[in-house]
Design an enzyme around this catalytic site. Structure first.
Site, PDB file in Angstrom:
ATOM      1  CD  GLU A 141      -2.902  -1.178   2.355  1.00 49.82           C
ATOM      2  OE1 GLU A 141      -2.745  -0.380   3.296  1.00 49.82           O
ATOM      3  OE2 GLU A 141      -3.844  -1.985   2.297  1.00 49.82           O
ATOM      4  CG  ASN A 200      -0.568  -7.053  -1.470  1.00 50.17           C
ATOM      5  OD1 ASN A 200      -1.075  -7.745  -2.356  1.00 50.17           O
ATOM      6  ND2 ASN A 200      -1.147  -6.866  -0.289  1.00 50.17           N
ATOM      7  CG  HIS A 221      -9.807  -5.608   0.154  1.00 50.37           C
ATOM      8  ND1 HIS A 221     -10.146  -6.765   0.830  1.00 50.37           N
ATOM      9  CD2 HIS A 221      -8.515  -5.365   0.452  1.00 50.37           C
ATOM     10  CE1 HIS A 221      -9.090  -7.178   1.517  1.00 50.37           C
ATOM     11  NE2 HIS A 221      -8.094  -6.362   1.305  1.00 50.37           N
ATOM     12  CD  GLU A 226      -4.747  -7.947   1.560  1.00 50.03           C
ATOM     13  OE1 GLU A 226      -5.634  -7.187   1.998  1.00 50.03           O
ATOM     14  OE2 GLU A 226      -3.538  -7.738   1.720  1.00 50.03           O
ATOM     15  CG  ASP A 238     -12.870  -8.608   1.032  1.00 50.61           C
ATOM     16  OD1 ASP A 238     -12.624  -7.704   0.223  1.00 50.61           O
ATOM     17  OD2 ASP A 238     -12.575  -8.518   2.249  1.00 50.61           O
TER      18      ASP A 238
HETATM   19  C1  XIL Z   1      -6.692  -6.305   7.988  1.00 46.76           C
HETATM   20  C2  XIL Z   1      -7.077  -7.485   8.859  1.00 46.76           C
HETATM   21  O1  XIL Z   1      -7.962  -8.310   8.129  1.00 46.76           O
HETATM   22  C3  XIL Z   1      -7.725  -7.006  10.134  1.00 46.76           C
HETATM   23  O2  XIL Z   1      -7.916  -8.090  11.034  1.00 46.76           O
HETATM   24  C4  XIL Z   1      -6.854  -5.940  10.813  1.00 46.76           C
HETATM   25  O3  XIL Z   1      -7.545  -5.398  11.915  1.00 46.76           O
HETATM   26  C5  XIL Z   1      -6.506  -4.833   9.838  1.00 46.76           C
HETATM   27  O4  XIL Z   1      -5.881  -5.394   8.694  1.00 46.76           O
HETATM   28  N1  XIL Z   1      -5.158  -4.618   3.436  1.00 46.76           N
HETATM   29  C6  XIL Z   1      -4.189  -5.463   3.923  1.00 46.76           C
HETATM   30  C7  XIL Z   1      -4.494  -6.357   5.074  1.00 46.76           C
HETATM   31  O5  XIL Z   1      -3.106  -5.566   3.336  1.00 46.76           O
HETATM   32  O6  XIL Z   1      -3.369  -6.581   5.881  1.00 46.76           O
HETATM   33  C8  XIL Z   1      -5.624  -5.812   5.903  1.00 46.76           C
HETATM   34  O7  XIL Z   1      -5.959  -6.790   6.886  1.00 46.76           O
HETATM   35  C9  XIL Z   1      -6.815  -5.475   5.031  1.00 46.76           C
HETATM   36  C10 XIL Z   1      -6.454  -4.426   4.018  1.00 46.76           C
END
Ligand code: XIL
Length: 302
Positions: free
Chosen positions: A127, A169, A206, A235, A237
């Site tokens: 990020e 990432n 996401h 990741e 969802d």
């Molecule tokens: C999130 C986790 O799912 C949570 O449990 C935590 O409180 C915050 O982080 N991007 C990422 C992940 O790279 O590491 C994040 O994970 C979600 C967004």
């Protein structure tokens, strides 16, 4: 095949999930995770605050629990994440300049060395770009140590674990027309041109109303792959439910399958109730562990 992992394996890919160490005692959770997935990412346990709570005092207890669960169940591991502006330990949040740069590099080296040989791919940097139309780097204490902090992190990671794929990432880099996506493309192209060791781009993926699944998501994957790196959906969802959500999971899965350098897909949790977005139902299993339409669509697409 009848599971996500076995179906993905038919085309040489993996299908993974985020795993939380605190849930490894929940047998509904571990039964689904063990059955369906063949790649594991620690949801929080390998992050900076977890692994280096005090400077130069490393704690791998929770990270190792996740890693050991994965390997003892025959699964590979993605490492997440070595350098990030978020979830930093307090001591690091207050650092700057050369001291922070050196602390970051030491963190990368120590953690990558601890897990050396066990990690399929590391999210070396997470990020680092701003949202919106500028395409600029995100302002952070790490960015303020100098624009070369990202490549310095990648070089340290390569030296510590030469066998791991090294990924950049990020989220909201799914639409090929957005400035943030173009900025990451430009960075990866520059890294490849200058020999900075980068092997893959992770798209967090996401998806929600603010960041919908782009109809041309596959174009983004092929653009990154065309730079000579692998692409991983890291990741996933997707906000929603029912047929609409299922169709979106199908589109994302088909896009990955269409790109030979798209190695695999990881969803960010097992059941909807495991999601980091608890008000939402963005995953493949409902709170009771039942397969959702999104699960069936994904399995059928694999
Ligand atoms: C999130 C986790 O799912 C949570 O449990 C935590 O409180 C915050 O982080 N991007 C990422 C992940 O790279 O590491 C994040 O994970 C979600 C967004």
């Amino acid at each position: 095949a009848t599971t996500l992992g076995a179906s993905a394996a038919q085309t040489g890919r993996y299908f993974g999930t985020a795993i939380s160490a605190g849930k490894l005692g929940d047998s509904t959770y571990t039964t689904i995770a063990n059955r369906e997935f063949d790649m594991v990412t620690a949801e929080n346990e390998m992050k900076l605050d977890a692994t280096e709570p005090n400077q130069n005092q490393f704690n791998y207890t929770a990270g190792d629990r996740v890693a050991n669960w994965a390997t003892s169940n025959g699964k590979r591991l993605r490492g997440h994440t070595l350098a990030w502006h978020s979830q930093q330990p307090g001591w690091m949040q207050n650092m700057s300049g050369t001291a922070l740069r050196n602390a970051m590099l030491n963190h990368v080296t120590q953690v990558a060395t601890h897990y050396r040989g066990k990690i399929y791919a590391w999210d070396v940097v997470n990020e680092a770009f701003e949202d919106g139309g500028s395409g600029a780097r995100r302002d952070s204490n790490l960015q303020r140590t100098g624009n070369d902090w990202i490549e310095a992190a990648f070089r340290a990671a390569r030296a510590a674990d030469p066998g791991a794929k090294l990924c950049y990432n990020d989220y909201n880099i799914d639409n090929p027309d957005h400035a943030k996506t173009k900025a990451v493309v430009a960075m990866v192209r520059d890294f490849k041109n200058r020999g900075v060791p980068i092997d893959c781009v992770g798209l967090q993926a996401h998806f929600n109303s603010g960041n919908p699944v782009p109809s041309n998501f596959q174009t983004t994957l092929s653009t990154f792959a065309g730079l000579g790196v692998d692409v991983q959906i890291t990741e996933l969802d997707i906000q929603g439910s029912g047929t609409d959500q299922a169709n979106k999971y199908r589109l994302v899965t088909n896009a990955c399958l269409a790109i030979s350098r798209c190695n695999g897909i990881t969803v960010w949790g097992v059941r909807d109730t495991d999601s980091w977005r608890p008000g939402d139902t963005p995953l493949l299993f409902d709170g009771n562990g039942n397969k959702k339409p999104a699960y069936t669509a994904t399995l059928d697409a694999l």
